[in-house]
Motif scaffolding. Structure first.
Motif, PDB file in Angstrom:
ATOM      1  N   LEU A   1      47.206  54.249  42.709  1.00  0.00           N
ATOM      2  CA  LEU A   1      45.965  53.996  41.988  1.00  0.00           C
ATOM      3  C   LEU A   1      44.799  54.601  42.753  1.00  0.00           C
ATOM      4  O   LEU A   1      44.812  54.668  43.986  1.00  0.00           O
ATOM      5  CB  LEU A   1      45.725  52.500  41.834  1.00  0.00           C
ATOM      6  N   LEU A   2      43.770  55.016  42.036  1.00  0.00           N
ATOM      7  CA  LEU A   2      42.555  55.518  42.683  1.00  0.00           C
ATOM      8  C   LEU A   2      41.638  54.343  43.017  1.00  0.00           C
ATOM      9  O   LEU A   2      41.744  53.271  42.411  1.00  0.00           O
ATOM     10  CB  LEU A   2      41.859  56.533  41.762  1.00  0.00           C
ATOM     11  N   PRO A   3      40.748  54.520  44.000  1.00  0.00           N
ATOM     12  CA  PRO A   3      39.915  53.397  44.451  1.00  0.00           C
ATOM     13  C   PRO A   3      39.101  52.779  43.315  1.00  0.00           C
ATOM     14  O   PRO A   3      38.509  53.499  42.507  1.00  0.00           O
ATOM     15  CB  PRO A   3      38.982  54.055  45.484  1.00  0.00           C
ATOM     16  N   GLY A   4      39.115  51.451  43.290  1.00  0.00           N
ATOM     17  CA  GLY A   4      38.304  50.709  42.326  1.00  0.00           C
ATOM     18  C   GLY A   4      38.979  50.472  40.989  1.00  0.00           C
ATOM     19  O   GLY A   4      38.498  49.660  40.184  1.00  0.00           O
ATOM     20  N   ALA A   5      40.077  51.167  40.710  1.00  0.00           N
ATOM     21  CA  ALA A   5      40.674  51.087  39.365  1.00  0.00           C
ATOM     22  C   ALA A   5      41.141  49.671  39.042  1.00  0.00           C
ATOM     23  O   ALA A   5      40.767  49.094  38.012  1.00  0.00           O
ATOM     24  CB  ALA A   5      41.830  52.079  39.247  1.00  0.00           C
ATOM     25  N   ALA A   6      41.973  49.106  39.919  1.00  0.00           N
ATOM     26  CA  ALA A   6      42.531  47.783  39.626  1.00  0.00           C
ATOM     27  C   ALA A   6      41.420  46.740  39.540  1.00  0.00           C
ATOM     28  O   ALA A   6      41.428  45.861  38.659  1.00  0.00           O
ATOM     29  CB  ALA A   6      43.541  47.395  40.706  1.00  0.00           C
ATOM     30  N   GLU A   7      40.428  46.852  40.436  1.00  0.00           N
ATOM     31  CA  GLU A   7      39.351  45.857  40.476  1.00  0.00           C
ATOM     32  C   GLU A   7      38.496  45.918  39.211  1.00  0.00           C
ATOM     33  O   GLU A   7      38.134  44.892  38.630  1.00  0.00           O
ATOM     34  CB  GLU A   7      38.477  46.081  41.716  1.00  0.00           C
ATOM     35  N   LEU A   8      38.154  47.147  38.785  1.00  0.00           N
ATOM     36  CA  LEU A   8      37.316  47.291  37.592  1.00  0.00           C
ATOM     37  C   LEU A   8      38.035  46.763  36.347  1.00  0.00           C
ATOM     38  O   LEU A   8      37.461  46.006  35.551  1.00  0.00           O
ATOM     39  CB  LEU A   8      36.917  48.757  37.398  1.00  0.00           C
ATOM     40  N   VAL A   9      39.295  47.134  36.189  1.00  0.00           N
ATOM     41  CA  VAL A   9      40.041  46.681  35.012  1.00  0.00           C
ATOM     42  C   VAL A   9      40.145  45.154  35.026  1.00  0.00           C
ATOM     43  O   VAL A   9      39.954  44.495  33.994  1.00  0.00           O
ATOM     44  CB  VAL A   9      41.435  47.350  34.962  1.00  0.00           C
ATOM     45  N   ALA A  10      40.398  44.576  36.192  1.00  0.00           N
ATOM     46  CA  ALA A  10      40.502  43.114  36.280  1.00  0.00           C
ATOM     47  C   ALA A  10      39.174  42.446  35.936  1.00  0.00           C
ATOM     48  O   ALA A  10      39.141  41.447  35.200  1.00  0.00           O
ATOM     49  CB  ALA A  10      40.965  42.714  37.691  1.00  0.00           C
TER      50      ALA A  10
ATOM     51  N   GLY B   1      36.264  39.412  29.347  1.00  0.00           N
ATOM     52  CA  GLY B   1      36.610  39.435  27.925  1.00  0.00           C
ATOM     53  C   GLY B   1      36.389  40.783  27.263  1.00  0.00           C
ATOM     54  O   GLY B   1      36.330  40.870  26.035  1.00  0.00           O
ATOM     55  N   VAL B   2      36.243  41.833  28.059  1.00  0.00           N
ATOM     56  CA  VAL B   2      36.028  43.181  27.514  1.00  0.00           C
ATOM     57  C   VAL B   2      37.388  43.884  27.434  1.00  0.00           C
ATOM     58  O   VAL B   2      38.046  44.072  28.460  1.00  0.00           O
ATOM     59  CB  VAL B   2      35.076  44.001  28.422  1.00  0.00           C
ATOM     60  N   PRO B   3      37.825  44.260  26.221  1.00  0.00           N
ATOM     61  CA  PRO B   3      39.146  44.884  26.112  1.00  0.00           C
ATOM     62  C   PRO B   3      39.198  46.265  26.753  1.00  0.00           C
ATOM     63  O   PRO B   3      38.200  46.994  26.806  1.00  0.00           O
ATOM     64  CB  PRO B   3      39.399  44.959  24.611  1.00  0.00           C
TER      65      PRO B   3
END
Ligand SMILES: [Mg+2]
Length: 267
Positions: A24-33, A39-41
């Motif tokens: 994963l690239l930096p920030g990806a998992a955190e932003l999606v979570a 509540g934003v799809p």
């Protein structure tokens, strides 16, 4: 500028945006979570031509972003239906993975081996790890003889951990050059994939963001679809084809901007 907090759904490109090669690239998992928690799809809108949505969703989950197949909109999955919609079930010569052949077969098409190119009514080019001169010859002869030519996407490259691999577009252009015929392109920047992504987000296109690293695919196509466009450009110094609504260095910066926008909304 439309505030990031007015965005009701986010579509993320994968290669070069969410991941590069095996990580994963930096920030990806955190932003999606964070988006999901608010509540934003979220959907993943990818030009993948090797694998379909179940395999991609499983890969995301393995890397730490839980995802259902319905949250992945892949050019791969739209290709068999595109051929079906235009031609009905037909004999197809496909250059691509076994997964691509399986997807075409499940849609009702008959797969041909390269030495039966003369029977092909359609040629489908995906990213083909077994691409060679014989397959190029078969595909280009079939197209030159009148088979309808489909490319899953025209991306020249996709990023991997140690650089890039040649994309589906590099192979499709070889066929196009030899056959002297341009392909029908299924993936980004053509509208179908964006329309499907917006439909799955369940909000108007104007309230949906397209986040990606490719100007030609993600930004040009997202803009044409009426979406808010976020260009993720890690140190890229290339002239803008079209001005994105927002440019960020990476998803760490996008997450910070989104959190800040939320803080200012709350005040
Ligand atoms: Mg990309």
């Amino acid at each position: 500028m439309t505030s990031l907090r007015t965005i009701r759904g986010f579509a993320f490109d994968l290669d070069g945006t969410i991941w590069a090669g095996p990580g994963l690239l930096p920030g990806a998992a955190e932003l999606v979570a964070d988006l999901r928690e608010a509540g934003v799809p979220v959907v993943f809108a990818t030009n993948s031509s090797r694998y379909g949505s179940p395999a991609i969703a499983a890969a995301l989950a393995r890397l730490g972003i839980p995802a259902e197949p319905r949250e992945v909109v892949a050019a791969f999955d739209l290709t068999a239906d595109e051929v079906l919609g235009l031609m009905g079930p037909v004999p197809v010569l496909a250059l691509g993975t076994d997964d691509l052949a399986g997807s075409l077969a499940r849609a009702g098409h008959t797969l041909l081996p390269p030495d039966r190119w003369g029977e092909a009514r359609a040629v489908v080019v995906g990213n083909d790890p077994a691409f060679d001169y014989g397959r190029l010859r078969a595909a280009s002869r079939a197209v030159a003889a009148g088979a309808t030519f489909f490319a899953v996407n025209l991306d020249a490259r996709f990023p991997v951990s140690d650089g890039f691999d040649p994309g589906c577009g590099a192979l499709a252009e070889a066929v196009a050059t030899a056959a002297r015929v341009r392909p029908i392109v299924v993936g980004k920047p053509h509208p179908k994939l964006f329309e499907e992504a917006v439909a799955r987000l369940g909000c108007p296109a104007g309230s949906a963001a397209m986040v990606g690293d490719s100007q030609a695919s993600d930004i040009v196509g997202g803009r044409a679809a009426g979406m808010f466009t976020v260009w993720v450009a890690p140190g890229e110094d290339v002239p803008a084809l079209v001005e994105p609504d927002l440019a960020v260095d990476d998803l760490v910066e996008l997450r910070r901007l989104w959190l800040d926008a939320g803080a200012s909304c709350a005040r």
